[in-house]
Design an enzyme around this catalytic site. Structure first.
Site, PDB file in Angstrom:
ATOM      1  N   GLU A 287      41.283  65.479  20.544  1.00 45.52           N
ATOM      2  CA  GLU A 287      40.191  66.081  21.322  1.00 45.52           C
ATOM      3  C   GLU A 287      39.801  67.449  20.771  1.00 45.52           C
ATOM      4  O   GLU A 287      38.623  67.775  20.697  1.00 45.52           O
ATOM      5  CB  GLU A 287      40.575  66.207  22.801  1.00 45.52           C
ATOM      6  CG  GLU A 287      40.809  64.885  23.515  1.00 45.52           C
ATOM      7  CD  GLU A 287      39.539  64.053  23.729  1.00 45.52           C
ATOM      8  OE1 GLU A 287      38.439  64.519  23.399  1.00 45.52           O
ATOM      9  OE2 GLU A 287      39.671  62.914  24.217  1.00 45.52           O
ATOM     10  N   ARG A 291      35.979  67.852  19.288  1.00 46.79           N
ATOM     11  CA  ARG A 291      35.068  68.714  20.052  1.00 46.79           C
ATOM     12  C   ARG A 291      34.992  70.121  19.468  1.00 46.79           C
ATOM     13  O   ARG A 291      33.910  70.619  19.190  1.00 46.79           O
ATOM     14  CB  ARG A 291      35.499  68.780  21.517  1.00 46.79           C
ATOM     15  CG  ARG A 291      35.529  67.395  22.148  1.00 46.79           C
ATOM     16  CD  ARG A 291      35.702  67.466  23.642  1.00 46.79           C
ATOM     17  NE  ARG A 291      36.220  66.189  24.135  1.00 46.79           N
ATOM     18  CZ  ARG A 291      36.021  65.718  25.348  1.00 46.79           C
ATOM     19  NH1 ARG A 291      35.313  66.402  26.214  1.00 46.79           N
ATOM     20  NH2 ARG A 291      36.536  64.560  25.716  1.00 46.79           N
ATOM     21  N   ASP A 420      38.853  52.499  18.404  1.00 44.25           N
ATOM     22  CA  ASP A 420      37.423  52.716  18.096  1.00 44.25           C
ATOM     23  C   ASP A 420      37.052  53.603  16.898  1.00 44.25           C
ATOM     24  O   ASP A 420      36.599  53.125  15.858  1.00 44.25           O
ATOM     25  CB  ASP A 420      36.675  53.182  19.357  1.00 44.25           C
ATOM     26  CG  ASP A 420      37.325  54.357  20.090  1.00 44.25           C
ATOM     27  OD1 ASP A 420      38.324  54.888  19.588  1.00 44.25           O
ATOM     28  OD2 ASP A 420      36.817  54.746  21.156  1.00 44.25           O
ATOM     29  N   GLU A 552      28.210  55.992  24.460  1.00 48.84           N
ATOM     30  CA  GLU A 552      28.276  54.979  23.380  1.00 48.84           C
ATOM     31  C   GLU A 552      27.097  54.011  23.321  1.00 48.84           C
ATOM     32  O   GLU A 552      26.635  53.655  22.228  1.00 48.84           O
ATOM     33  CB  GLU A 552      29.596  54.197  23.464  1.00 48.84           C
ATOM     34  CG  GLU A 552      30.846  55.010  23.114  1.00 48.84           C
ATOM     35  CD  GLU A 552      31.303  55.938  24.220  1.00 48.84           C
ATOM     36  OE1 GLU A 552      30.841  55.775  25.373  1.00 48.84           O
ATOM     37  OE2 GLU A 552      32.123  56.844  23.944  1.00 48.84           O
ATOM     38  N   THR A 638      32.487  61.761  15.746  1.00 42.63           N
ATOM     39  CA  THR A 638      32.534  60.865  16.911  1.00 42.63           C
ATOM     40  C   THR A 638      32.136  61.573  18.203  1.00 42.63           C
ATOM     41  O   THR A 638      31.972  60.939  19.231  1.00 42.63           O
ATOM     42  CB  THR A 638      33.925  60.203  17.040  1.00 42.63           C
ATOM     43  OG1 THR A 638      33.821  59.097  17.924  1.00 42.63           O
ATOM     44  CG2 THR A 638      34.965  61.173  17.534  1.00 42.63           C
TER      45      THR A 638
END
Ligand code: DMJ
Length: 662
Positions: A287, A291, A420, A552, A638
């Site tokens: 994360e 981010r 993913d 998504e 992502t």
């Protein structure tokens, strides 16, 4: 023994299992590790005095003694700074790693820095001199820095790595060259303003939503990680290890591309003055990377503001200790202060998660680009190496891998949660390398073959979906997270085998269609939907019915629009805008909802940072012209943070051009 182990581990980043490690500490004929083992042995036929020996025996004995002395002397160089003996042998001005003895991969200096966290000033000063010297040597070499992807960092970079980077003045990354070599200005010729009046109006609406979400965050949660729009306060959570301002860092590029200049400046000022990287909590490596690292990288690449570069390199360095595992596969959680790392409690048998350690590549390669420090790229290339070495069941990548043994822990395969973005980063690594990273390409298309052979299904109602796989048994379920795959398969279509290109594009369109189907009746989609017991893209469990402002499905609309210009994708995007306005907009921001099938809406009181970073950005791009963050120049991480394609050489037509105008 401790330092011996460090030395041995340093030689081989793919350190084997515990028993193998123990084995390796004993003599192996011809092994460079044999010296330690010899100490434990008696030389047959040698008396204590050494008298009466044959010449050859004397020779062996002398060789052994001189080897021992050399080993002991050499070991002094690896002892910590404070050890008195070392001070006797090293004058103050010398580096603890004299040229030729600089640690290789695995990097003892990094390891020691990780233990002490703060390198001493004298250490930095000592190595900085060497870094300068090596840099000028490297520049003098033919081809200089820009030779090629793998060796352009060479000696200068190695020296810089040892010196530590953040906060030091070093050769600047050539931002001007980057801008010059873009095919299009980042913001397009006119900020991506679409010529179609309806698209323009819709784009303005999305911008208004961003402004509304931002203003409420600013008003009620400034400096916290996320806004709680119902209770009008901030949320900190425990994902970012004490780092704050996740919504600010995640929003920087969205504000910038939308032309929300004043808001962007405020955000930038906050990063400059308040983003404190000296936090001491438990962070998710994944994360923080997608981010914070992603957000700061994009902000730098879009604006060239040094503050973002400085912060991101400093943060990147703090993540490195997570890779100090026997295999080099990082653990999922890291304490940003101490550098201690461990696996998630819920991950079986202390495993690392495919989607987590497999979603570092883009950012880490860019950290190397900006800092000149090869260690970041080395770390992620090693992950590849481990993955390429192990056997894959039916060519599939299971979601759990042991960072100790490098073996799969469970055979659960998913293109949704836990798996993913690993697949996403394979194709994006290839694209971001200006299509030079053949290994990533190969891994991506073989993974696609395995996914198609084992997971892709057609429902009785004719919907294409990607099921999950549990040790050979299919679970006919698709998560909202898996809906990114429409876009992924779409952007990968062009570089597949010639005969499969149209097939990939069709598959991408079919997946996107299925995900759109899951978005009824509220026109927002559940967290997971199923295709069994008569279900056709519907959530059959109450616990799967929530929607937390995820991007998504919209992400796939955006890519499919850019690839096909089929107007249905803009139409579907607009449906989502209306649904967000209707069901998720509350007085003080946007909130997720608990049940997408309920007629009376129940809010979850959370405005996720990815709503600003991804959902609204993808919507804005969907209604913009294609030259806003053109896919010819940019790859999105992502979390939807744009990262530039790395071009070793400018395209010929841009070679003499002025910098791409804004
Ligand atoms: C985001 O943080 C990223 O897209 C990540 O890859 C998956 N989950 C969220 C959004 O749903």
């Amino acid at each position: 023994m401790f330092w011996t182990q460090i030395l041995l581990r340093d030689v081989d980043v793919n350190w084997p299992t515990e028993p193998a490690r123990r084995r390796a500490l004993h003599v192996e004929p011809g092994s460079s590790r044999a010296a330690g083992g010899m100490l434990l042995r008696k030389l047959p036929g040698v008396s204590a005095s050494g008298m009466g020996l044959r010449l050859s025996q004397k020779f062996v004995f002398l060789l052994f003694i001189s080897g021992l002395v050399t080993l002991c002397f050499g070991a002094l160089f690896f002892l910590p700074d404070s050890v008195r003996l070392k001070r006797i042998f090293l004058s103050k001005s010398e580096s603890p790693h004299p040229r030729g003895m600089t640690p290789g991969r695995g990097d003892v200096s990094t390891r020691l820095r990780a233990l002490s966290r703060r390198p001493s000033v004298s250490y930095e000063a000592r190595t900085a001199g060497r870094a300068r010297e090596e840099r000028s040597r490297a520049r003098a070499e033919p081809g200089g820095r820009a030779r090629d992807h793998h060796d352009h960092h060479d000696a200068a970079a190695r020296a810089d790595r040892d010196a530590g980077f953040s906060g030091q003045s070093r050769d600047a990354f050539d931002y001007g060259k980057l801008k010059k070599c873009l095919f299009k200005p980042p913001l397009g010729s006119d900020g991506g303003q679409p010529s179609d009046p309806q698209a323009r109006e819709r784009r303005d609406k999305v911008k208004e939503m961003m402004k509304f979400a931002w203003e409420n965050y600013r008003r009620y949660a400034w400096g916290k990680n996320e806004l709680r729009p119902l209770t009008r306060n901030g949320h900190i959570g425990n994902m970012f290890g004490g780092l704050r301002g996740a919504s600010i860092v995640d929003s920087l590029d969205t504000l910038y591309i939308m032309g929300l200049t004043q808001e962007f400046e405020e955000a930038k000022e906050w990063v400059e003055n308040n983003l404190d990287l000296n936090s001491n909590g438990e962070a998710s490596l994944f994360e923080v990377n997608i981010r914070y690292v992603g957000g700061l990288l994009s902000a730098y690449y879009l604006t060239g503001a040094e503050v973002f570069k400085k912060k991101v390199v400093e943060l990147g360095e703090k993540l490195l200790p997570a890779f100090n595992t026997p295999t080099g596969i990082p653990r999922g959680v890291i304490n940003l202060g101490s550098g201690t790392s461990w696996s998630w409690g819920w991950a079986s048998a202390g495993s690392s998660i495919l989607a987590e350690f497999g979603t570092l590549h883009l950012e880490f390669v860019h950290l190397t680009e900006l800092s000149g420090n090869p260690v970041f790229t080395e770390k992620v290339m090693n992950i590849r190496k481990v993955l390429n070495k192990i056997e894959k069941p039916h060519g599939l990548y299971p979601n759990f891998l042991s960072p100790v043994s490098g073996n799969w822990v469970q055979h659960h395969v998913s293109i949704g949660g836990l798996g993913d973005s690993f697949y996403e980063y394979l194709i994006k690594s290839y694209l971001m390398s200006d299509k030079t990273d053949e290994e990533a390409k190969k891994m991506y298309y073989s993974a696609m073959d395995a996914i198609e052979a084992n997971l892709v299904q057609k429902s009785p109602g004719g919907l294409t979906y990607i099921a999950e796989w549990r040790g050979g048994i299919l679970d006919h379920k698709m998560g909202h997270l898996a809906c990114f795959s429409g876009g992924m398969v779409g952007i990968g279509a062009d570089d597949g085998e010639l005969t499969k290109r149209q097939h990939y594009l069709d598959l991408a369109a079919e997946i996107t269609h299925t995900c759109h189907e899951s978005y009824s009746p509220t026109k927002l989609g559940p967290e997971a939907f199923r295709f069994d017991a008569g279900a056709e893209a519907t959530a059959t469990r109450l616990s799967d019915r929530y929607y937390i402002l995820r991007p998504e499905v919209i992400e796939s609309y955006m890519y499919m629009w850019r690839l096909t210009h089929d107007p249905k994708y803009r139409q579907w995007g607009w449906e989502a805008v209306e649904a967000l306005e209707h069901h998720c907009r509350v007085e003080a921001g946007f909130s997720g909802i608990r049940d997408v099938y309920a007629t009376t809406v129940s809010h979850d009181n959370m405005q996720q940072s990815f709503f600003l970073s991804e959902t609204l950005k993808y919507l804005y791009l969907l209604f913009s012209d294609d030259d806003l963050l053109s896919l010819e120049d940019w790859v999105f991480n992502t979390e939807a943070h744009p990262l530039p394609i790395i071009r070793r050489n400018c395209p010929p037509e841009r070679e003499d051009a002025e910098e791409a105008p804004e």
